[in-house]
Design a protein around this motif. Structure first.
Motif, mmCIF file in Angstrom:
data_model
loop_
_atom_site.group_PDB
_atom_site.id
_atom_site.type_symbol
_atom_site.label_atom_id
_atom_site.label_comp_id
_atom_site.label_asym_id
_atom_site.label_seq_id
_atom_site.Cartn_x
_atom_site.Cartn_y
_atom_site.Cartn_z
ATOM 1 N N GLY A 222 41.554 17.004 26.955
ATOM 2 C CA GLY A 222 40.584 17.009 28.054
ATOM 3 C C GLY A 222 41.175 17.629 29.309
ATOM 4 N N MET A 223 42.427 17.328 29.587
ATOM 5 C CA MET A 223 43.100 17.943 30.736
ATOM 6 C C MET A 223 43.232 19.446 30.542
ATOM 7 S SD MET A 223 43.610 15.633 32.968
ATOM 8 C CE MET A 223 44.731 16.501 34.067
ATOM 9 N N GLY A 224 43.491 19.854 29.304
ATOM 10 C CA GLY A 224 43.565 21.285 29.012
ATOM 11 C C GLY A 224 42.241 21.979 29.263
ATOM 12 N N LEU A 225 41.134 21.318 28.858
ATOM 13 C CA LEU A 225 39.818 21.914 29.074
ATOM 14 C C LEU A 225 39.476 21.951 30.563
ATOM 15 C CD1 LEU A 225 37.520 23.118 27.424
ATOM 16 C CD2 LEU A 225 36.457 20.861 27.356
ATOM 17 N N LEU A 226 39.822 20.907 31.295
ATOM 18 C CA LEU A 226 39.612 20.913 32.746
ATOM 19 C C LEU A 226 40.397 22.033 33.413
ATOM 20 C CD1 LEU A 226 39.677 17.103 33.671
ATOM 21 C CD2 LEU A 226 37.715 18.660 33.777
ATOM 22 N N PHE A 227 41.601 22.283 32.904
ATOM 23 C CA PHE A 227 42.399 23.385 33.444
ATOM 24 C C PHE A 227 41.718 24.721 33.177
ATOM 25 C CE2 PHE A 227 45.636 26.701 33.038
ATOM 26 C CZ PHE A 227 46.218 26.624 34.295
ATOM 27 N N VAL A 228 41.099 24.866 32.001
ATOM 28 C CA VAL A 228 40.374 26.111 31.695
ATOM 29 C C VAL A 228 39.226 26.305 32.684
ATOM 30 C CG1 VAL A 228 38.968 27.332 29.996
ATOM 31 C CG2 VAL A 228 41.004 26.092 29.253
ATOM 32 N N PHE A 229 38.502 25.217 32.992
ATOM 33 C CA PHE A 229 37.405 25.313 33.965
ATOM 34 C C PHE A 229 37.944 25.668 35.350
ATOM 35 C CE2 PHE A 229 34.958 22.028 31.235
ATOM 36 C CZ PHE A 229 34.551 23.046 30.378
ATOM 37 N N LEU A 230 39.077 25.076 35.720
ATOM 38 C CA LEU A 230 39.704 25.399 36.997
ATOM 39 C C LEU A 230 40.156 26.865 37.011
ATOM 40 C CD1 LEU A 230 40.855 24.598 39.771
ATOM 41 C CD2 LEU A 230 42.941 23.841 38.598
ATOM 42 N N LEU A 231 40.736 27.294 35.912
ATOM 43 C CA LEU A 231 41.150 28.692 35.787
ATOM 44 C C LEU A 231 39.948 29.622 35.919
ATOM 45 C CD1 LEU A 231 43.220 30.913 35.039
ATOM 46 C CD2 LEU A 231 42.734 30.398 32.631
ATOM 47 N N ALA A 232 38.831 29.245 35.277
ATOM 48 C CA ALA A 232 37.619 30.047 35.370
ATOM 49 C C ALA A 232 37.141 30.138 36.814
ATOM 50 C CB ALA A 232 36.521 29.451 34.475
ATOM 51 N N TYR A 233 37.235 29.028 37.534
ATOM 52 C CA TYR A 233 36.837 29.018 38.945
ATOM 53 C C TYR A 233 37.714 29.967 39.762
ATOM 54 C CZ TYR A 233 36.104 27.338 43.713
ATOM 55 O OH TYR A 233 35.846 27.269 45.068
#
Length: 496
Positions: free
Chosen positions: A182-193
């Protein structure tokens, strides 16, 4: 010797495709053939290739019929509501578009199939990226990384392989890893931002002023409700602005050009934000809402068929290639009972089918030589042997770190059935449980999905019209960083 040649073969392949000296399909065939001769096993090249083709043939068949099936589902409009919802959220703001790409890829990845994820994501987002002149490698990089994190689902493959190799229950491996993933996926969303902010800074804060159907972009179907006038937000009344494509826009209200041509600003066209512009919400569609292939009366049949197909895949009622073959045949027959229409739909997707299946069989040469010559085994043994004795009690951390490069340079089968049992055995000698090793082995999947040995990545770059080398250069660093976030989270939460 084989260890050095194995690493040299992989490095040569990556360097040549990243420098665009060879096409991926040519590099996948010629480089391993040359190295096979170099190790003195040229006479066995044919056997290695046939063995590699035999192992990858079911994957090629699955991709062929999956492309036809999901291509037909896109044609008939099954995914249009999802696409419209994502596009309403995205509007014409680069930040929202990149974040929307990550969200859409993550949602569609729930089916456990990378090729499906990339077909739907690119079909939905490609027209927006093209129309606004955004970087297509941002789209492919974000989609691949999000799918890589989600690929760890028990039915996605890696978790099942790890559990099988170490004789564990897949749920015991996966469930405790959920917080770290889940933290990895949140990081992907942050990266996308962050990447979206960078794109916004590069091309400006755009709004869709009008939605005019003036031209189309072909992805899997005629996509593009789009030739929208784009305007760049400015603080003054008149001026000129760089177009987001190859042309420049000029005129009152600071015009912006669409990708690939001259664009003129419209007087007073610039709005105050992404909500400005009449019809910007509903008018700009990633998939043409009036295309002739739509079958709205059969929507629930197609939805039910897709749910049934995915359920059968998860329950493993039949081999996946057989399920997609039957699904494609049924979808074509019911939606397009006319023989000419069926041939037209197959022809419409033939280019993607040929490109992807051709790439898979070319990859069979690479994997066949890598495995047949013993290079993979020697590389794995060398890496495991290079681990210092003092790291024994920390084999979970070692496994997580090794999984990042090894799942990129090796197939999942080679890593999970060849390397992970050796790491687990070394860990057991120091009191590290097989469960910890299995969980740590999932860390590298974010990077694995951009590996040249993963057939689905060729669906992604092919549909997005992105060079594989460009995708690799852009994605590797971000995907590796995502994997490190998963590893650090696993250590922090006491999972690894």
């Amino acid at each position: 010797m084989l260890t050095v040649l194995g690493f040299a073969m992989i490095a040569t392949f990556l360097v040549l495709i990243m420098m665009k000296k060879m096409s991926p399909i040519a590099a996948l065939v010629l480089i391993p053939a040359l190295f096979c001769v170099a190790v003195g096993q040229g006479a066995q090249l044919g056997d290695y290739v046939i063995e590699g083709v035999g192992k990858l043939a079911p994957t090629a068949a699955m991709l062929m019929f999956a492309i036809v099936y999901f291509g037909v589902m896109i044609d008939v409009g099954l995914f249009d509501p999802i696409v419209r919802g994502i596009l309403r959220f995205c509007k014409a703001d680069p930040v929202r578009i990149v974040v929307g790409t990550a969200v859409l890829a993550a949602i569609v990845s729930l089916d456990g199939d990378g090729s499906t994820t990339f077909m739907i994501t690119v079909s939905a987002m490609y027209p927006l990226y093209k129309r606004l002149g955004m970087s297509l490698v941002v789209m492919t990089g974000v989609a691949a990384t999000a799918n890589g994190v989600m690929n760890t689902l028990p039915w996605g493959g890696p978790t099942a392989r790890a559990a099988t190799a170490l004789k564990l229950d897949a749920a015991d491996v996966f469930v405790p890893m959920i917080p770290a993933l889940g933290m990895g996926l949140l990081f992907v969303f942050l990266l996308a931002y962050v990447l979206g902010r960078r794109e916004r800074k590069r091309i400006g804060y755009l709004t869709l002023d009008e939605a005019l159907v003036t031209e189309t972009d072909t992805v899997l179907v005629t996509a593009g409700g789009g030739g929208a006038d784009l305007t760049k937000r400015t603080s003054g009344g008149s001026g000129s602005g760089e177009g987001s494509g190859t042309g420049k826009g000029s005129g009152d209200g600071a015009g912006a050009a669409t990708a690939g041509g001259e664009g003129e600003g419209r007087d007073g066209g610039a709005g105050s934000g992404p909500d400005a512009g009449a019809g910007g919400d509903e008018g700009f569609q990633g998939l043409d809402p009036n295309r002739a292939t739509l079958r709205p009366k059969l929507y629930w049949f197609n939805a039910g068929l897709t749910v049934a197909l995915l359920t059968a895949m998860i329950l493993e009622l039949m081999p996946i290639p057989v399920l997609f073959l039957l699904g494609a045949a049924l979808a074509l027959t019911v939606n397009y009972p006319n023989m000419a229409e069926q041939k037209a739909r197959i022809a419409a997707h033939a280019d993607n089918v040929l490109n992807v299946s051709g790439m898979v069989f070319a990859a069979a040469v690479f994997t066949g030589v890598l495995t047949g010559t013993g290079m993979v085994k020697h590389m794995a043994d060398w890496l495991v042997g290079a681990i210092p004795e003092g790291m024994g009690p920390h084999m979970g951390l070692v496994t997580g770190v090794l999984s990042i490069p090894l799942t990129y340079f090796m197939s999942n089968d080679g890593f999970y059935f060849g390397v992970v049992p050796v790491l687990a055995e070394a860990g057991a000698a120091h009191g590290v449980s097989p469960l910890e090793i299995a969980r740590a082995s999932l860390v590298g999947q974010a990077l694995h999905m951009s590996s040249p040995l993963v057939p689905a990545v060729y669906v992604l770059v092919g549909m997005a019209k992105v060079e594989f080398g460009d995708h690799t250069r852009f994605t590797v660093k971000w995907a590796a960083l995502t994997s490190l976030v998963v590893l650090a989270s696993g250590i922090l939460f006491g999972i690894i």
